[in-house]
Design a protein around this motif. Sequence first.
Motif, PDB file in Angstrom:
ATOM      1  N   ALA A  48       0.854  -1.194   0.000  1.00  0.00           N
ATOM      2  CA  ALA A  48       0.000   0.000   0.000  1.00  0.00           C
ATOM      3  C   ALA A  48       0.885   1.238   0.000  1.00  0.00           C
ATOM      4  CB  ALA A  48      -0.879  -0.003   1.242  1.00  0.00           C
ATOM      5  N   THR A  49       0.313   2.354  -0.435  1.00  0.00           N
ATOM      6  CA  THR A  49       1.054   3.613  -0.428  1.00  0.00           C
ATOM      7  C   THR A  49       0.858   4.295   0.924  1.00  0.00           C
ATOM      8  OG1 THR A  49       0.691   3.838  -2.784  1.00  0.00           O
ATOM      9  CG2 THR A  49       1.362   5.829  -1.603  1.00  0.00           C
ATOM     10  N   ILE A  50       1.977   4.548   1.587  1.00  0.00           N
ATOM     11  CA  ILE A  50       1.957   5.167   2.916  1.00  0.00           C
ATOM     12  C   ILE A  50       2.521   6.587   2.786  1.00  0.00           C
ATOM     13  CG2 ILE A  50       2.869   4.988   5.272  1.00  0.00           C
ATOM     14  CD1 ILE A  50       0.857   2.770   4.421  1.00  0.00           C
ATOM     15  N   THR A  51       1.831   7.544   3.406  1.00  0.00           N
ATOM     16  CA  THR A  51       2.257   8.948   3.323  1.00  0.00           C
ATOM     17  C   THR A  51       2.867   9.416   4.635  1.00  0.00           C
ATOM     18  OG1 THR A  51       0.497   9.356   1.740  1.00  0.00           O
ATOM     19  CG2 THR A  51       1.475  11.296   2.779  1.00  0.00           C
ATOM     20  N   THR A  78       8.453  18.320   5.127  1.00  0.00           N
ATOM     21  CA  THR A  78       8.237  17.657   3.835  1.00  0.00           C
ATOM     22  C   THR A  78       7.103  16.637   3.943  1.00  0.00           C
ATOM     23  OG1 THR A  78       9.352  16.454   2.050  1.00  0.00           O
ATOM     24  CG2 THR A  78       9.925  15.801   4.256  1.00  0.00           C
ATOM     25  N   THR A  79       6.659  16.180   2.783  1.00  0.00           N
ATOM     26  CA  THR A  79       5.686  15.082   2.698  1.00  0.00           C
ATOM     27  C   THR A  79       6.176  14.126   1.623  1.00  0.00           C
ATOM     28  OG1 THR A  79       3.895  16.576   3.324  1.00  0.00           O
ATOM     29  CG2 THR A  79       3.242  14.541   2.273  1.00  0.00           C
ATOM     30  N   PHE A  80       6.186  12.840   1.919  1.00  0.00           N
ATOM     31  CA  PHE A  80       6.615  11.868   0.904  1.00  0.00           C
ATOM     32  C   PHE A  80       5.841  10.563   1.049  1.00  0.00           C
ATOM     33  CE2 PHE A  80       9.498  11.318   4.524  1.00  0.00           C
ATOM     34  CZ  PHE A  80       9.493   9.945   4.715  1.00  0.00           C
ATOM     35  N   ASN A  81       5.865   9.774  -0.034  1.00  0.00           N
ATOM     36  CA  ASN A  81       5.154   8.495  -0.044  1.00  0.00           C
ATOM     37  C   ASN A  81       6.131   7.330  -0.108  1.00  0.00           C
ATOM     38  OD1 ASN A  81       2.631   9.729  -0.092  1.00  0.00           O
ATOM     39  ND2 ASN A  81       2.616   9.840  -2.325  1.00  0.00           N
ATOM     40  N   VAL A  82       5.684   6.204   0.418  1.00  0.00           N
ATOM     41  CA  VAL A  82       6.511   5.002   0.364  1.00  0.00           C
ATOM     42  C   VAL A  82       5.581   3.790   0.237  1.00  0.00           C
ATOM     43  CG1 VAL A  82       6.639   4.891   2.896  1.00  0.00           C
ATOM     44  CG2 VAL A  82       8.376   3.761   1.556  1.00  0.00           C
ATOM     45  N   GLU A  83       6.027   2.785  -0.533  1.00  0.00           N
ATOM     46  CA  GLU A  83       5.234   1.558  -0.721  1.00  0.00           C
ATOM     47  C   GLU A  83       5.640   0.548   0.352  1.00  0.00           C
ATOM     48  OE1 GLU A  83       2.815   0.785  -3.066  1.00  0.00           O
ATOM     49  OE2 GLU A  83       2.905   2.924  -3.524  1.00  0.00           O
ATOM     50  N   ASN A 112      -4.130   6.229   2.737  1.00  0.00           N
ATOM     51  CA  ASN A 112      -5.366   6.677   2.072  1.00  0.00           C
ATOM     52  C   ASN A 112      -6.091   7.764   2.877  1.00  0.00           C
ATOM     53  OD1 ASN A 112      -4.995   4.802   0.003  1.00  0.00           O
ATOM     54  ND2 ASN A 112      -5.985   3.202   1.232  1.00  0.00           N
ATOM     55  N   GLY A 113      -5.339   8.696   3.422  1.00  0.00           N
ATOM     56  CA  GLY A 113      -5.929   9.804   4.164  1.00  0.00           C
ATOM     57  C   GLY A 113      -6.242   9.497   5.620  1.00  0.00           C
ATOM     58  N   GLU A 114      -6.136   8.228   5.996  1.00  0.00           N
ATOM     59  CA  GLU A 114      -6.425   7.862   7.387  1.00  0.00           C
ATOM     60  C   GLU A 114      -5.112   7.810   8.176  1.00  0.00           C
ATOM     61  OE1 GLU A 114      -7.882   4.081  10.038  1.00  0.00           O
ATOM     62  OE2 GLU A 114      -8.177   3.988   7.860  1.00  0.00           O
ATOM     63  N   VAL A 115      -5.090   8.545   9.298  1.00  0.00           N
ATOM     64  CA  VAL A 115      -3.867   8.600  10.116  1.00  0.00           C
ATOM     65  C   VAL A 115      -3.670   7.260  10.819  1.00  0.00           C
ATOM     66  CG1 VAL A 115      -2.758   9.710  12.094  1.00  0.00           C
ATOM     67  CG2 VAL A 115      -4.039  11.094  10.454  1.00  0.00           C
ATOM     68  N   ILE A 116      -2.503   6.640  10.576  1.00  0.00           N
ATOM     69  CA  ILE A 116      -2.242   5.351  11.249  1.00  0.00           C
ATOM     70  C   ILE A 116      -1.156   5.489  12.326  1.00  0.00           C
ATOM     71  CG2 ILE A 116      -3.088   3.804   9.441  1.00  0.00           C
ATOM     72  CD1 ILE A 116      -0.293   3.595   8.320  1.00  0.00           C
ATOM     73  N   SER A 117      -0.488   6.644  12.352  1.00  0.00           N
ATOM     74  CA  SER A 117       0.443   6.951  13.454  1.00  0.00           C
ATOM     75  C   SER A 117       0.517   8.483  13.554  1.00  0.00           C
ATOM     76  CB  SER A 117       1.811   6.336  13.159  1.00  0.00           C
ATOM     77  OG  SER A 117       2.646   6.463  14.264  1.00  0.00           O
ATOM     78  N   PRO A 118      -0.068   9.058  14.622  1.00  0.00           N
ATOM     79  CA  PRO A 118      -0.226  10.524  14.665  1.00  0.00           C
ATOM     80  C   PRO A 118       1.027  11.283  15.119  1.00  0.00           C
ATOM     81  CG  PRO A 118      -1.190   9.535  16.597  1.00  0.00           C
ATOM     82  CD  PRO A 118      -0.679   8.396  15.779  1.00  0.00           C
ATOM     83  N   PHE A 119       0.995  12.608  14.861  1.00  0.00           N
ATOM     84  CA  PHE A 119       2.088  13.493  15.300  1.00  0.00           C
ATOM     85  C   PHE A 119       2.345  13.315  16.802  1.00  0.00           C
ATOM     86  CE2 PHE A 119       0.811  16.353  11.634  1.00  0.00           C
ATOM     87  CZ  PHE A 119       1.993  16.184  10.932  1.00  0.00           C
ATOM     88  N   SER A 120       1.245  13.206  17.576  1.00  0.00           N
ATOM     89  CA  SER A 120       1.391  13.151  19.037  1.00  0.00           C
ATOM     90  C   SER A 120       2.211  11.944  19.494  1.00  0.00           C
ATOM     91  CB  SER A 120       0.009  13.130  19.695  1.00  0.00           C
ATOM     92  OG  SER A 120      -0.740  12.060  19.179  1.00  0.00           O
ATOM     93  N   ASP A 121       2.207  10.871  18.704  1.00  0.00           N
ATOM     94  CA  ASP A 121       2.994   9.681  19.072  1.00  0.00           C
ATOM     95  C   ASP A 121       4.437   9.795  18.602  1.00  0.00           C
ATOM     96  OD1 ASP A 121       0.788   8.592  20.169  1.00  0.00           O
ATOM     97  OD2 ASP A 121       0.558   6.947  18.740  1.00  0.00           O
ATOM     98  N   ASN A 122       4.678  10.709  17.668  1.00  0.00           N
ATOM     99  CA  ASN A 122       5.999  10.775  17.038  1.00  0.00           C
ATOM    100  C   ASN A 122       6.577  12.185  17.096  1.00  0.00           C
ATOM    101  OD1 ASN A 122       5.549   8.028  16.097  1.00  0.00           O
ATOM    102  ND2 ASN A 122       4.158   8.956  14.604  1.00  0.00           N
ATOM    103  N   THR A 123       6.804  12.674  18.306  1.00  0.00           N
ATOM    104  CA  THR A 123       7.419  13.981  18.515  1.00  0.00           C
ATOM    105  C   THR A 123       8.789  13.763  19.135  1.00  0.00           C
ATOM    106  OG1 THR A 123       5.268  15.013  18.783  1.00  0.00           O
ATOM    107  CG2 THR A 123       7.138  16.218  19.671  1.00  0.00           C
ATOM    108  N   PHE A 124       9.814  14.255  18.451  1.00  0.00           N
ATOM    109  CA  PHE A 124      11.184  13.996  18.892  1.00  0.00           C
ATOM    110  C   PHE A 124      11.812  15.295  19.352  1.00  0.00           C
ATOM    111  CE2 PHE A 124       9.924  11.158  15.428  1.00  0.00           C
ATOM    112  CZ  PHE A 124       9.799   9.995  16.176  1.00  0.00           C
ATOM    113  N   VAL A 137       0.064  -1.436   8.399  1.00  0.00           N
ATOM    114  CA  VAL A 137      -0.454  -1.139   7.059  1.00  0.00           C
ATOM    115  C   VAL A 137      -1.588  -2.110   6.763  1.00  0.00           C
ATOM    116  CG1 VAL A 137       0.126  -1.040   4.593  1.00  0.00           C
ATOM    117  CG2 VAL A 137       1.811  -0.317   6.299  1.00  0.00           C
ATOM    118  N   LYS A 138      -2.743  -1.562   6.349  1.00  0.00           N
ATOM    119  CA  LYS A 138      -3.929  -2.411   6.093  1.00  0.00           C
ATOM    120  C   LYS A 138      -3.862  -2.994   4.691  1.00  0.00           C
ATOM    121  CE  LYS A 138      -6.480   0.444   9.254  1.00  0.00           C
ATOM    122  NZ  LYS A 138      -7.240   1.682   9.340  1.00  0.00           N
TER     123      LYS A 138
END
Lengths: 138, 381
Positions: A48-51, A78-83, A112-124, A137-138
């Motif tokens: 799947a395409t992950i953003t 930035t914003t990027f996609n990965v398979e 697909n527009g659905e957040v699967i790991s939010p900013f709040s979980d990934n703040t460094f 990934v679904k």
Amino acid sequence: MAKAKKAAPKKSSSKKMTVQQRIAQMEERIKMLESALTSTAELVEVTATITYEVKFFGGAGRIRFKGENLDRAEDGATTFNVEQSSRKQRVQVGGTAPEGSNGRIEVQVSQNGEVISPFSDNTFKSGVFVDQIFYTVK
Amino acid sequence: MKKIITLWVLVIPALTSLCQPALKPDKEKIANTPAKSGTSYEALTQFLQVNVTSEKGGGYTFKSTLFSIQKFFSKDSLNASDIYLAKKGARNLELGLGLHKGSQGNLGLLLPSIKYALVNNRDKSDVNFALEDNGALDKDIQLILNARHNALTQYSNEIAGKPAAEKATLEKELDAADMRFAKSNDFKEYPKRVLELYNQEIKAKGRDPEKFLQEIQDVYDRIAKKIEQRGLLTLSFNPGYDWNTSNFDTTTVNLQYLKGWGNFQKPWNFDIKISQLFQQDTSNTKSLSRQVFMGKLGINKVLVHDSKLNPLVEFELAYEHDYIFNGLYKDEDRNRPKMVSTLRVHVSKDIFIPLTLKYDLKNPNLFGVFRLQWDLQTGKK
């Protein structure tokens, strides 16, 4: 004479089989087919395409990502996609967060527009950090 | 002079004995950047600075950068790195307002100040640490991420080849380890086999897996300290206004340059300052056109730091020379050389106490200045 002794064609062994035996044979073949189909499905992984959305606050810094089909460094928003394959993903992240007051790097992962790991979980926030991002990934 | 030496001989050991190095955390975690030295804070504030001075003409001073004031009103939106980096001018412009004692001893002297950093190479927020020291830090981070990724991938593949029941158990264990890692950020939460694979890869690169994280932190701290040794040149203008007499008072223009050198753990700093004072005689409403030039050459040294390289005690020794161009009083010397020593004790990362002693070399006289300085920063770390 020899011609006369021509062997009569062998009768099909199935004719000698009982009905039960034939059913058993059919079931065996069905099982083999099922098994072959399953292993083929395992070989063809669903991807799947992950953003990834990356934000930087408080100055200059860098974040590195290492995961399935993912090996890159980013020095700014930035914003990027990965398979990636449909399964649990463990993405290694590390880098240096900006040194300005409240300096940090935030990452959000969506499919697909659905957040699967939010900013709040990934703040460094620490000056230098080594961490992981988890999502499925679904 | 003897008095100064005696005092410091007594004060420094007493303070150093109080400031024991912080205990090293046993948790596998990377820590924060070391704090700046006091000279840097005094030269240019980062967010909001409060000074309380006890000297003659002492009082209270509040300082902040234009950027911090803008940010206060716009909340976090200005902190996005693209905007933050573009607003370097606003970050280098410091505005201040002081309320000090006038010549009559009451708080009535308003001292607004404006300071601009003409050269500011020691602002760590402008520096991408990963690219410093030929990318030393970036290479180490890349190595650790690759080793972790490879170890987890190989372990997952090994699990996949196990019988269904065992596979399910091991996958559950791995998921539980993920949960624990998410809380502790400690890679040692993972199964033994994962750690074996990880250690193998780190060792193959000639590094010690047990010390690797600390080594990365050490590289970061070294870079931070080296940045702090870079040059900082500031120009400031402080017009004084006496509220009680409704007259302009002493106005100063200062040019200050700081540059560090030597061992980054206990660095030395040059502190060069030239000032021009335009003084108003407060006993007379007419200006005396009294102008004093002041030059200062000081050397600052971090004497004690904690295990994270945060300075705990700093000492500065400076030669200061005043030269009165105009408005010389009767029987006053045109030249006034002084020795100035300042001991800065860091109470915390943001609060420090500079204790200054001045010694008049021409008319031997010792006088001290006690000050409390508090740098209020938003809680980044």
